[in-house]
Design a protein around this motif. Structure first.
Motif: not given
Length: 313
Positions: A184-193
């Motif tokens: 619930x505390x995570x507001x952003x995700x990024x998936x790396x190339x």
């Protein structure tokens, strides 16, 4: 008189022998049709780059990036992104290069990668081989018309690349139904190339920030899996060392929105892509993060040495 008859007989036999020999040569000659390389390249509107059939240990950057390429009046088009695939450029993608084709040779002058040459081999009516003599590497392309090409299958079969086509995914919705949990505390995700093609980052920064200003709190490993025979539904596993794996069902709502159903808490999250990365040309993107600049398609199977030697004369 006898001598004259003998000479006449010898001339007659020689003439008949020569005539028969000539007929044999004519009968054995086969007038094979000449293959026109431009007709081959234009026989299909889209050529799907079957990356896992590649033979040899070299890489051609613009082919490594493309899902499909098309040859249209000297201009090479490519679908490098999954965002918008099927609609971008009327299904052809974007203009990435100029080309010239002659004598079963294809010369490509890519806008970024520069000059690349190939020998073109017709494998069957729907498949061609592009052999690059400089790297001793062959790429195999499968031909389709836009009307019978399954854009959706390509999209969902390569969905981890879709996740990489945004600088960040911002949480825009959390359902009221569902148990409280650490995610619930995570507001952003990024998936790396690039690299091992399986790293993600997450941030608990406040909503509404520019992706360039985010502080990434955690870096871990992620994986995307299939769910039975449902092409449109995937699993997403985020490996957090501190509180174990977070397992979701992943659904794509549209080209910039995904839904994550948290299996343990039964909470539904929606994330929207921020900072679209259009892979215009190989080695040139609109992204601002160096983590995404090495994006290229990876091989799912072991590559084999190319037995083909340079056959160009």
């Amino acid at each position: 008189m006898k001598t004259a008859k003998l000479l006449l007989s010898f001339v007659l036999v020689s003439t008949l022998f020569t005539s028969c020999y000539t007929e044999v040569i004519v009968d054995d000659f086969v007038d094979e049709p000449v293959i026109n390389v431009n007709q081959v390249l234009n026989s299909h509107e889209l050529w799907y780059v079957d990356i896992n059939q590649t033979i040899g240990f070299g890489e051609i950057p613009f082919l490594q990036k493309a899902f499909t390429i098309s040859f249209i009046n000297g201009t090479l088009f490519a679908n490098n992104n999954l965002v918008g695939i099927g609609s971008s450029g009327n299904g052809y993608g974007i203009d990435v290069a100029n080309y010239d084709a002659y004598n079963m040779i294809l010369d490509v002058n890519h806008d970024i990668d520069g000059f690349v040459t190939f020998d073109v081999f017709l494998v069957d009516n729907n498949t061609i081989e592009l052999y690059n003599p400089d790297t001793d590497t062959s790429y195999f392309l499968e031909g389709y018309q836009r009307s019978n090409f399954d854009y959706d299958f390509v999209f969902y079969d390569n969905i981890h690349y879709f996740l990489q086509e945004y600088e960040a995914w911002e949480k825009i919705y959390t359902s009221e139904v569902g148990a409280l949990n650490e995610f619930d505390n995570e507001n952003y995700l990024q998936f790396l190339a690039g690299g091992n093609d399986s790293e993600f980052r997450s941030s608990q920064d406040q909503i509404g920030l520019n992706p360039n200003n985010l502080i990434w709190d955690y870096t871990g490993v992620y994986g995307v899996g299939n769910v039975g025979n449902n092409l449109n539904l995937k699993t997403l596993t985020l490996d957090y060392d501190s509180f174990g794996n977070e397992l979701f069902e992943l659904t794509v709502i549209d080209d910039e929105t995904i839904e994550l159903f948290h299996l343990d808490s039964e909470t539904i999250y929606e994330f929207k892509g921020r900072g679209y990365i259009q892979y215009l040309k190989s080695g040139s993107t609109k992204d601002k993060s160096t983590a995404n600049k090495d994006k290229r398609r990876k091989f799912k199977s072991e590559r084999k040495e190319n037995p083909r030697e340079n056959t160009r004369k």
